[in-house]
Design a protein around this motif. Sequence first.
Motif, PDB file in Angstrom:
ATOM      1  N   GLU A  96       0.817  -1.210   0.000  1.00  0.00           N
ATOM      2  CA  GLU A  96       0.000   0.000   0.000  1.00  0.00           C
ATOM      3  C   GLU A  96       0.854   1.265   0.000  1.00  0.00           C
ATOM      4  O   GLU A  96       0.384   2.313  -0.391  1.00  0.00           O
ATOM      5  CB  GLU A  96      -0.929  -0.004   1.214  1.00  0.00           C
ATOM      6  CG  GLU A  96      -2.002  -1.071   1.102  1.00  0.00           C
ATOM      7  CD  GLU A  96      -3.291  -0.687   1.803  1.00  0.00           C
ATOM      8  OE1 GLU A  96      -3.212   0.115   2.751  1.00  0.00           O
ATOM      9  OE2 GLU A  96      -4.349  -1.172   1.397  1.00  0.00           O
ATOM     10  N   GLY A 100       0.243   4.711  -2.564  1.00  0.00           N
ATOM     11  CA  GLY A 100      -0.007   6.029  -1.964  1.00  0.00           C
ATOM     12  C   GLY A 100       0.866   7.088  -2.637  1.00  0.00           C
ATOM     13  O   GLY A 100       0.390   8.152  -3.025  1.00  0.00           O
ATOM     14  N   ARG A 186       3.431   2.099   8.285  1.00  0.00           N
ATOM     15  CA  ARG A 186       3.631   2.921   7.106  1.00  0.00           C
ATOM     16  C   ARG A 186       4.076   4.312   7.543  1.00  0.00           C
ATOM     17  O   ARG A 186       3.482   4.900   8.421  1.00  0.00           O
ATOM     18  CB  ARG A 186       2.285   3.006   6.378  1.00  0.00           C
ATOM     19  CG  ARG A 186       2.333   3.591   5.010  1.00  0.00           C
ATOM     20  CD  ARG A 186       0.961   3.537   4.392  1.00  0.00           C
ATOM     21  NE  ARG A 186      -0.034   4.116   5.275  1.00  0.00           N
ATOM     22  CZ  ARG A 186      -1.272   3.656   5.390  1.00  0.00           C
ATOM     23  NH1 ARG A 186      -1.666   2.628   4.695  1.00  0.00           N
ATOM     24  NH2 ARG A 186      -2.121   4.238   6.209  1.00  0.00           N
TER      25      ARG A 186
ATOM     26  N   SER B  92      -8.736   4.122   2.306  1.00  0.00           N
ATOM     27  CA  SER B  92      -7.405   4.610   2.662  1.00  0.00           C
ATOM     28  C   SER B  92      -6.816   5.284   1.435  1.00  0.00           C
ATOM     29  O   SER B  92      -7.027   4.824   0.311  1.00  0.00           O
ATOM     30  CB  SER B  92      -6.516   3.448   3.097  1.00  0.00           C
ATOM     31  OG  SER B  92      -5.157   3.861   3.081  1.00  0.00           O
ATOM     32  N   MET B  93      -6.095   6.383   1.664  1.00  0.00           N
ATOM     33  CA  MET B  93      -5.424   7.066   0.562  1.00  0.00           C
ATOM     34  C   MET B  93      -4.470   6.117  -0.156  1.00  0.00           C
ATOM     35  O   MET B  93      -4.201   6.258  -1.343  1.00  0.00           O
ATOM     36  CB  MET B  93      -4.643   8.257   1.137  1.00  0.00           C
ATOM     37  CG  MET B  93      -3.873   9.066   0.129  1.00  0.00           C
ATOM     38  SD  MET B  93      -2.380   9.796   0.829  1.00  0.00           S
ATOM     39  CE  MET B  93      -1.124   8.864  -0.022  1.00  0.00           C
ATOM     40  N   TYR B  94      -3.962   5.137   0.578  1.00  0.00           N
ATOM     41  CA  TYR B  94      -2.935   4.228   0.049  1.00  0.00           C
ATOM     42  C   TYR B  94      -3.520   3.042  -0.699  1.00  0.00           C
ATOM     43  O   TYR B  94      -2.778   2.251  -1.270  1.00  0.00           O
ATOM     44  CB  TYR B  94      -2.066   3.718   1.202  1.00  0.00           C
ATOM     45  CG  TYR B  94      -1.194   4.791   1.809  1.00  0.00           C
ATOM     46  CD1 TYR B  94       0.077   5.039   1.300  1.00  0.00           C
ATOM     47  CD2 TYR B  94      -1.641   5.556   2.862  1.00  0.00           C
ATOM     48  CE1 TYR B  94       0.880   6.020   1.842  1.00  0.00           C
ATOM     49  CE2 TYR B  94      -0.837   6.545   3.419  1.00  0.00           C
ATOM     50  CZ  TYR B  94       0.425   6.779   2.902  1.00  0.00           C
ATOM     51  OH  TYR B  94       1.209   7.754   3.438  1.00  0.00           O
ATOM     52  N   GLN B  99      -8.682   4.112  -4.669  1.00  0.00           N
ATOM     53  CA  GLN B  99      -8.339   5.133  -5.659  1.00  0.00           C
ATOM     54  C   GLN B  99      -9.164   4.912  -6.927  1.00  0.00           C
ATOM     55  O   GLN B  99      -9.727   5.850  -7.475  1.00  0.00           O
ATOM     56  CB  GLN B  99      -6.844   5.067  -5.992  1.00  0.00           C
ATOM     57  CG  GLN B  99      -5.939   5.413  -4.814  1.00  0.00           C
ATOM     58  CD  GLN B  99      -4.464   5.118  -5.081  1.00  0.00           C
ATOM     59  OE1 GLN B  99      -4.081   4.664  -6.162  1.00  0.00           O
ATOM     60  NE2 GLN B  99      -3.619   5.374  -4.101  1.00  0.00           N
ATOM     61  N   ASN B 131      -5.213   6.712   8.297  1.00  0.00           N
ATOM     62  CA  ASN B 131      -4.635   7.860   7.591  1.00  0.00           C
ATOM     63  C   ASN B 131      -4.555   9.081   8.501  1.00  0.00           C
ATOM     64  O   ASN B 131      -5.372   9.256   9.401  1.00  0.00           O
ATOM     65  CB  ASN B 131      -5.490   8.242   6.374  1.00  0.00           C
ATOM     66  CG  ASN B 131      -5.377   7.261   5.216  1.00  0.00           C
ATOM     67  OD1 ASN B 131      -5.876   7.521   4.140  1.00  0.00           O
ATOM     68  ND2 ASN B 131      -4.726   6.130   5.426  1.00  0.00           N
ATOM     69  N   TYR B 134      -3.421  14.935   6.817  1.00  0.00           N
ATOM     70  CA  TYR B 134      -2.689  15.313   5.598  1.00  0.00           C
ATOM     71  C   TYR B 134      -2.995  14.322   4.468  1.00  0.00           C
ATOM     72  O   TYR B 134      -3.282  14.710   3.345  1.00  0.00           O
ATOM     73  CB  TYR B 134      -1.179  15.339   5.890  1.00  0.00           C
ATOM     74  CG  TYR B 134      -0.336  15.774   4.709  1.00  0.00           C
ATOM     75  CD1 TYR B 134       0.013  17.105   4.527  1.00  0.00           C
ATOM     76  CD2 TYR B 134       0.122  14.835   3.772  1.00  0.00           C
ATOM     77  CE1 TYR B 134       0.776  17.508   3.451  1.00  0.00           C
ATOM     78  CE2 TYR B 134       0.893  15.225   2.682  1.00  0.00           C
ATOM     79  CZ  TYR B 134       1.224  16.577   2.526  1.00  0.00           C
ATOM     80  OH  TYR B 134       1.980  16.961   1.450  1.00  0.00           O
ATOM     81  N   GLU B 135      -2.940  13.035   4.818  1.00  0.00           N
ATOM     82  CA  GLU B 135      -3.177  11.995   3.806  1.00  0.00           C
ATOM     83  C   GLU B 135      -4.616  12.054   3.290  1.00  0.00           C
ATOM     84  O   GLU B 135      -4.871  11.859   2.102  1.00  0.00           O
ATOM     85  CB  GLU B 135      -2.842  10.618   4.406  1.00  0.00           C
ATOM     86  CG  GLU B 135      -1.342  10.444   4.601  1.00  0.00           C
ATOM     87  CD  GLU B 135      -0.932   9.323   5.555  1.00  0.00           C
ATOM     88  OE1 GLU B 135       0.228   8.891   5.468  1.00  0.00           O
ATOM     89  OE2 GLU B 135      -1.753   8.889   6.394  1.00  0.00           O
ATOM     90  N   VAL B 138      -4.887  14.881   0.834  1.00  0.00           N
ATOM     91  CA  VAL B 138      -4.307  14.505  -0.460  1.00  0.00           C
ATOM     92  C   VAL B 138      -5.351  13.751  -1.281  1.00  0.00           C
ATOM     93  O   VAL B 138      -5.578  14.052  -2.456  1.00  0.00           O
ATOM     94  CB  VAL B 138      -3.040  13.632  -0.272  1.00  0.00           C
ATOM     95  CG1 VAL B 138      -2.653  12.928  -1.562  1.00  0.00           C
ATOM     96  CG2 VAL B 138      -1.874  14.476   0.230  1.00  0.00           C
ATOM     97  N   PHE B 139      -6.034  12.802  -0.645  1.00  0.00           N
ATOM     98  CA  PHE B 139      -7.045  11.988  -1.329  1.00  0.00           C
ATOM     99  C   PHE B 139      -8.217  12.867  -1.770  1.00  0.00           C
ATOM    100  O   PHE B 139      -8.700  12.752  -2.895  1.00  0.00           O
ATOM    101  CB  PHE B 139      -7.530  10.882  -0.384  1.00  0.00           C
ATOM    102  CG  PHE B 139      -8.325   9.796  -1.061  1.00  0.00           C
ATOM    103  CD1 PHE B 139      -7.699   8.745  -1.709  1.00  0.00           C
ATOM    104  CD2 PHE B 139      -9.717   9.815  -1.039  1.00  0.00           C
ATOM    105  CE1 PHE B 139      -8.426   7.740  -2.327  1.00  0.00           C
ATOM    106  CE2 PHE B 139     -10.455   8.807  -1.656  1.00  0.00           C
ATOM    107  CZ  PHE B 139      -9.802   7.764  -2.294  1.00  0.00           C
ATOM    108  N   LYS B 142      -7.074  15.074  -4.726  1.00  0.00           N
ATOM    109  CA  LYS B 142      -6.764  14.283  -5.920  1.00  0.00           C
ATOM    110  C   LYS B 142      -8.045  13.851  -6.645  1.00  0.00           C
ATOM    111  O   LYS B 142      -8.132  13.919  -7.863  1.00  0.00           O
ATOM    112  CB  LYS B 142      -5.940  13.050  -5.503  1.00  0.00           C
ATOM    113  CG  LYS B 142      -5.640  12.077  -6.623  1.00  0.00           C
ATOM    114  CD  LYS B 142      -4.462  12.522  -7.454  1.00  0.00           C
ATOM    115  CE  LYS B 142      -4.256  11.617  -8.650  1.00  0.00           C
ATOM    116  NZ  LYS B 142      -3.191  12.112  -9.505  1.00  0.00           N
ATOM    117  N   TYR B 143      -9.026  13.381  -5.891  1.00  0.00           N
ATOM    118  CA  TYR B 143     -10.246  12.838  -6.516  1.00  0.00           C
ATOM    119  C   TYR B 143     -11.442  13.773  -6.373  1.00  0.00           C
ATOM    120  O   TYR B 143     -12.571  13.377  -6.669  1.00  0.00           O
ATOM    121  CB  TYR B 143     -10.549  11.434  -5.950  1.00  0.00           C
ATOM    122  CG  TYR B 143      -9.428  10.473  -6.256  1.00  0.00           C
ATOM    123  CD1 TYR B 143      -9.252   9.970  -7.543  1.00  0.00           C
ATOM    124  CD2 TYR B 143      -8.503  10.118  -5.288  1.00  0.00           C
ATOM    125  CE1 TYR B 143      -8.199   9.133  -7.849  1.00  0.00           C
ATOM    126  CE2 TYR B 143      -7.439   9.277  -5.576  1.00  0.00           C
ATOM    127  CZ  TYR B 143      -7.293   8.789  -6.857  1.00  0.00           C
ATOM    128  OH  TYR B 143      -6.238   7.963  -7.157  1.00  0.00           O
TER     129      TYR B 143
END
Lengths: 202, 211
Positions: A96, A100, A186, B92-94, B99, B131, B134-135, B138-139, B142-143
């Motif tokens: 993951e 990211g 992470r 999760s952003m990851y 995504q 998350n 900040y994360e 970002v998500f 982005k979307y």
Amino acid sequence: MVRNQVATFMGGAFIVVILSITTCYAQSAIFQESIYNVGKKLKPTNSSLKVMVGDQAPQFTLTSVGGDKISLSDFRGERNVVLSFVPAAWTPVCSEQWPGYNIVKDIFDKNDAILLGITVDNIPTLYSWTREMSLWFPVLSDFFPHGEVARKYGILRSGGISERALFIIDKKGIIQYIDVHDINKRPPLEDLIQGLEKLNIK
Amino acid sequence: MKLTKIYKEWNFFLMLLVCLLFLFGCFLLPVRQASASSLPDLPASNTTVTIPAFELAAPPEEKTLQYLGISGKEIFKSTQIKTEVLIIEVFSMYCPHCQREAPSVNELYNEIETDSALRDKIKIIGIAAGNSSYEVDVFRKKYEIPFPLFPDKSFAVIKTLAVTETPTFVGLKVNENGDHDQFLFHVGGFEKVGKFLEKVVTSSNLKRERQ
């Protein structure tokens, strides 16, 4: 003649169906089901770092999944370099971490930085693993001599895998940021980005 | 020349048809298996899963507060969200699946918001497993996520919801004890937005009439 055209059309449809099977099915849960369950928590770190912030970053040349030879010196004077070592392909946290980074290319670009992903896995393994991720950054194999680059940086664990570690190297080749992270966790994205943004303030 | 002869044979068409049917069969099978291996969408009819109300940090934007129907408190309870039905996307952003799924979830939100019979009855929020703020930002950027997203760095909400995979969609209503009744638990993405929305409406017994 008409029959001939119908046959050609059906042949075409046949190929389209085959293609859709391979692309659609690959995107389903198959990737997650392939992830190896590590089981118990590993020792957070298990190596002794050989470099410090302010040191000249050890040089290396490694082959990428795309087949290119990539050297750290390629970016000297051109780009800041982020090295992201992850312990192994097909493991939970690693699988993951890079997806990211995959959605923040703009942040790397803004900070004039390139990202290099590195593991001690061989190219075929890295190919299979990263194929589904469609990564924008090169992934390098530190497989043979096994983990040589990880060893140079002092992040090769006793089991032969690398730490989960991040290094930021500036355009002069100087290490400006080190995070040898707990292998089970992470690293938060903001820490890395703050490290990158600091380079521009200097 | 021989090939054109074969084309002329009706048998060839039959063979092609059989092959196509077979391949379509193969195509559908793994998809079903994938969804069968995940958790069932609905709890068993006679056992209602109760989820205790959980706390969330109030978002700073006035628009988001309005959407949730909460006044400017620092912490609010999930049961205070002004809606009949709450859809929670655990993401999760990851997570690459999340995504890929992001545009569909935005579409779901837009479908609800443009349907006057559903707009005030269904609200969507996202809970970001592990998350940081900040994360999550970002998500969101982005979307271009239009609905509220909340970080769950310590996995506290995720544990309350008993979610182990991302993305997972959880459908909740408020019961008379002030807790949540869970009417939907969907692991993975949804195939079609309209179909998923219909499932939300029917499984929550939501009445479509305009208020």
